[in-house]
Design a protein around this motif. Structure first.
Motif, PDB file in Angstrom:
ATOM      1  N   LYS A   2       0.841  -1.200   0.000  1.00 58.75           N
ATOM      2  CA  LYS A   2       0.000   0.000   0.000  1.00 58.75           C
ATOM      3  C   LYS A   2       0.876   1.250   0.000  1.00 58.75           C
ATOM      4  N   PRO A   3       0.310   2.389  -0.462  1.00 58.40           N
ATOM      5  CA  PRO A   3       1.085   3.624  -0.341  1.00 58.40           C
ATOM      6  C   PRO A   3       1.374   3.892   1.139  1.00 58.40           C
ATOM      7  N   ILE A   4       2.573   4.402   1.442  1.00 57.34           N
ATOM      8  CA  ILE A   4       2.921   4.541   2.852  1.00 57.34           C
ATOM      9  C   ILE A   4       3.183   5.987   3.233  1.00 57.34           C
ATOM     10  N   ASN A   5       2.396   6.889   2.651  1.00 55.79           N
ATOM     11  CA  ASN A   5       2.691   8.298   2.897  1.00 55.79           C
ATOM     12  C   ASN A   5       1.890   8.949   4.009  1.00 55.79           C
ATOM     13  N   ARG A   6       0.787   8.295   4.439  1.00 58.74           N
ATOM     14  CA  ARG A   6      -0.023   8.964   5.447  1.00 58.74           C
ATOM     15  C   ARG A   6       0.683   9.022   6.779  1.00 58.74           C
TER      16      ARG A   6
ATOM     17  N   LEU B 119      12.695  -0.969  -0.354  1.00 60.97           N
ATOM     18  CA  LEU B 119      14.089  -0.520  -0.397  1.00 60.97           C
ATOM     19  C   LEU B 119      14.241   0.662  -1.351  1.00 60.97           C
ATOM     20  N   GLU B 120      13.590   0.558  -2.519  1.00 57.34           N
ATOM     21  CA  GLU B 120      13.664   1.663  -3.480  1.00 57.34           C
ATOM     22  C   GLU B 120      13.096   2.946  -2.899  1.00 57.34           C
ATOM     23  N   ARG B 121      12.013   2.801  -2.145  1.00 59.51           N
ATOM     24  CA  ARG B 121      11.326   3.988  -1.628  1.00 59.51           C
ATOM     25  C   ARG B 121      12.152   4.796  -0.640  1.00 59.51           C
ATOM     26  N   ILE B 122      13.037   4.138   0.115  1.00 55.17           N
ATOM     27  CA  ILE B 122      13.801   4.899   1.111  1.00 55.17           C
ATOM     28  C   ILE B 122      15.053   5.549   0.520  1.00 55.17           C
ATOM     29  N   LYS B 123      15.256   5.403  -0.808  1.00 55.72           N
ATOM     30  CA  LYS B 123      16.439   5.960  -1.461  1.00 55.72           C
ATOM     31  C   LYS B 123      17.707   5.573  -0.707  1.00 55.72           C
ATOM     32  N   PRO B 124      18.086   4.298  -0.829  1.00 52.08           N
ATOM     33  CA  PRO B 124      19.211   3.804  -0.032  1.00 52.08           C
ATOM     34  C   PRO B 124      20.564   4.183  -0.621  1.00 52.08           C
ATOM     35  N   GLY B 178      14.739  -4.423   8.637  1.00 48.32           N
ATOM     36  CA  GLY B 178      15.884  -4.224   7.746  1.00 48.32           C
ATOM     37  C   GLY B 178      15.837  -2.867   7.058  1.00 48.32           C
ATOM     38  N   ILE B 179      14.651  -2.514   6.551  1.00 55.12           N
ATOM     39  CA  ILE B 179      14.497  -1.233   5.870  1.00 55.12           C
ATOM     40  C   ILE B 179      14.764  -0.085   6.844  1.00 55.12           C
ATOM     41  N   MET B 180      14.307  -0.224   8.085  1.00 50.99           N
ATOM     42  CA  MET B 180      14.545   0.838   9.064  1.00 50.99           C
ATOM     43  C   MET B 180      16.035   0.968   9.379  1.00 50.99           C
ATOM     44  N   ALA B 181      16.753  -0.159   9.435  1.00 50.68           N
ATOM     45  CA  ALA B 181      18.197  -0.105   9.674  1.00 50.68           C
ATOM     46  C   ALA B 181      18.894   0.628   8.526  1.00 50.68           C
ATOM     47  N   LEU B 182      18.449   0.336   7.301  1.00 50.25           N
ATOM     48  CA  LEU B 182      19.070   0.982   6.136  1.00 50.25           C
ATOM     49  C   LEU B 182      18.683   2.447   6.036  1.00 50.25           C
ATOM     50  N   LEU B 183      17.419   2.728   6.326  1.00 51.99           N
ATOM     51  CA  LEU B 183      16.964   4.119   6.333  1.00 51.99           C
ATOM     52  C   LEU B 183      17.802   4.925   7.326  1.00 51.99           C
ATOM     53  N   HIS B 184      18.017   4.327   8.493  1.00 54.49           N
ATOM     54  CA  HIS B 184      18.788   5.011   9.532  1.00 54.49           C
ATOM     55  C   HIS B 184      20.252   5.162   9.126  1.00 54.49           C
ATOM     56  N   ARG B 185      20.773   4.144   8.411  1.00 53.18           N
ATOM     57  CA  ARG B 185      22.156   4.203   7.967  1.00 53.18           C
ATOM     58  C   ARG B 185      22.417   5.475   7.135  1.00 53.18           C
ATOM     59  N   TYR B 186      21.456   5.833   6.265  1.00 50.58           N
ATOM     60  CA  TYR B 186      21.646   7.027   5.433  1.00 50.58           C
ATOM     61  C   TYR B 186      21.273   8.302   6.170  1.00 50.58           C
ATOM     62  N   ASN B 187      20.194   8.248   6.959  1.00 48.95           N
ATOM     63  CA  ASN B 187      19.789   9.451   7.709  1.00 48.95           C
ATOM     64  C   ASN B 187      20.860   9.876   8.702  1.00 48.95           C
ATOM     65  N   ALA B 188      21.585   8.903   9.253  1.00 53.54           N
ATOM     66  CA  ALA B 188      22.561   9.207  10.300  1.00 53.54           C
ATOM     67  C   ALA B 188      23.933   9.545   9.716  1.00 53.54           C
ATOM     68  N   GLU B 197      12.959  13.698   3.937  1.00 51.17           N
ATOM     69  CA  GLU B 197      12.220  12.901   2.957  1.00 51.17           C
ATOM     70  C   GLU B 197      12.013  11.467   3.470  1.00 51.17           C
ATOM     71  N   ARG B 198      13.079  10.875   4.010  1.00 50.33           N
ATOM     72  CA  ARG B 198      12.981   9.484   4.480  1.00 50.33           C
ATOM     73  C   ARG B 198      12.130   9.389   5.746  1.00 50.33           C
ATOM     74  N   MET B 199      12.146  10.445   6.565  1.00 52.77           N
ATOM     75  CA  MET B 199      11.351  10.402   7.801  1.00 52.77           C
ATOM     76  C   MET B 199       9.851  10.347   7.508  1.00 52.77           C
ATOM     77  N   GLU B 200       9.448  10.776   6.294  1.00 53.34           N
ATOM     78  CA  GLU B 200       8.035  10.662   5.936  1.00 53.34           C
ATOM     79  C   GLU B 200       7.611   9.194   5.945  1.00 53.34           C
ATOM     80  N   ILE B 201       8.539   8.325   5.545  1.00 54.13           N
ATOM     81  CA  ILE B 201       8.245   6.887   5.544  1.00 54.13           C
ATOM     82  C   ILE B 201       8.304   6.338   6.977  1.00 54.13           C
ATOM     83  N   ALA B 202       9.345   6.738   7.727  1.00 57.58           N
ATOM     84  CA  ALA B 202       9.492   6.249   9.114  1.00 57.58           C
ATOM     85  C   ALA B 202       8.286   6.658   9.964  1.00 57.58           C
TER      86      ALA B 202
END
Lengths: 122, 254
Positions: A2-6, B119-124, B178-188, B197-202
């Motif tokens: 699903k989209p995860i933007n909300r 993985l693509e969405r978090i721009k790793p 896993g995605i959160m670990a990778l997201l954090h790897r780039y954010n940090a 941008e990535r925090m919108e996903i987190a």
């Protein structure tokens, strides 16, 4: 997927949960000891430690009011959040109704505590 | 394969089979595999494929716990087959199944489309805070700045943490450990500038707040990454963002 933007509203409840958890860890055990063991068994504390006039005076003082309010309200928010998530782990998934029931009860207890604390006077 | 059957030890390997064109549903098939103490579960599977049953499918590549291909459930635990040894199952039997929480493509091969899309969405990759020209030289970083994210960069995308996560099992929309670990790897990373941008996903409904702090993800990680820690740090940060956006003058709020 699903989209995860909300944006999630979880931080409000997670914040109350976290605050309640911190408070429960700091005050929970000693409160159980005082109210459940020490006073009824007259251990360490005097027999009248939680007598009516003492407790009334405590609840009428602004600091006592504040302490009673945060302990009752935040413990409740903590408990309801934990119950909601434990139900999820047990396969009962949080729909809107269940969320309203859990957080609604916490809100009800919070408001009741506030009302009683105001009603006992200053 | 005389050299592997030399000492006469044999282990019963129960493998979860599923061939979508002929099997209604997955089932366990047993093989007796001769082995020596230096043989991994992966080598056991390779023995089966080479000598007993050529139809068995499984992913593998490096044989040394760096490619992340051979993640599977071994006696019910998410593990790398190359990093788990047949000698460690003294009962003489071991059960090997496809990774939990993922659709099975065939036998021990799972479909990882969901993970790859996330993985693509978090721009790793590093999105530089400020572009530097070649003439300006490299992006410098102190050892202290490296320490902040280094462990998270060890992720090999093996998905063991996803098979370990009960919340991902219940709700596959959750971005997962896993995605959160990778997201954090780039954010940090001090060189990166795309954290907002990535925090919108987190901070989204699929984000960190789906985690109930079980911590099994960090236990099963074969590379000693601590995804639970990445999730926790970002719960705090996402909660901060949530409340601070209300008091920030402009922008930020969504």
């Amino acid at each position: 997927m699903k989209p995860i933007n909300r944006r999630s509203n979880a931080p409000v409840f997670w914040g109350l949960f976290g605050a309640g958890g911190m408070l429960a860890a700091l005050f929970g055990p000693v409160l159980v000891f005082i109210t459940g063991i020490a006073v009824p068994l007259v251990l360490i504390l005097p027999a009248d430690a939680m007598s009516w006039p003492r407790m009334q005076a405590f609840a009428q003082h602004w600091a006592g009011k504040g302490l009673l309010f945060v302990v009752v309200a935040l413990f409740m928010w903590h408990a309801m959040h934990r119950i909601l998530h434990s139900l999820h782990d047990l396969g009962v998934h949080a729909g809107t109704a269940l969320k309203f029931a859990c957080y609604g009860l916490a809100l009800l207890v919070t408001m009741t505590a506030a009302w009683i604390l105001v009603a006992v006077g200053f | 394969m005389a050299e592997t059957s030399g000492n006469g030890k044999v282990i019963r390997v129960e493998v979860l089979r599923y061939r979508p064109e002929q099997d209604e549903e997955p089932f366990l098939q047993g093989y007796d595999v001769p082995f020596t103490d230096d043989m991994s579960v992966l080598q056991g599977l390779q023995y089966i494929k080479d000598w007993l049953d050529g139809t068995l499918s499984f992913r593998w590549s490096c044989r040394m716990a760096i490619c992340g291909s051979c993640g599977m459930m071994i006696d019910g635990e998410p593990r790398l087959a190359c990093k788990t040894f047949l000698r460690d199952f003294p009962a003489g039997t071991v059960r090997v199944e496809a990774l939990a929480h993922f659709p099975i493509e065939r036998d021990l091969v799972i479909r990882m489309d969901d993970f790859l899309a996330k993985l693509e969405r978090i721009k790793p990759y590093i999105i530089p805070k400020e572009e530097r020209t070649l003439a300006q030289g490299e992006y410098l970083q102190t050892p202290a700045q490296l320490d902040v994210y280094e462990q998270f960069s060890s992720c090999i995308n093996c998905l063991l943490c996803y098979a370990a996560c009960p919340q991902y099992g219940l709700n596959p929309d959750f971005v997962g450990p896993g995605i959160m670990a990778l997201l954090h790897r780039y954010n940090a990373d001090s060189r990166d500038g795309a954290a907002v941008e990535r925090m919108e996903i987190a901070g989204s409904e699929a984000g960190v707040f789906n985690c109930t702090a079980v911590g099994y993800c960090s236990e099963v990680c074969p590379k000693h990454v601590d995804p639970a820690n990445a999730v926790n740090q970002n719960k705090t940060r996402a909660a901060g963002d949530y409340f601070l956006r209300l008091v920030r003058p402009k922008g930020g709020a969504k």
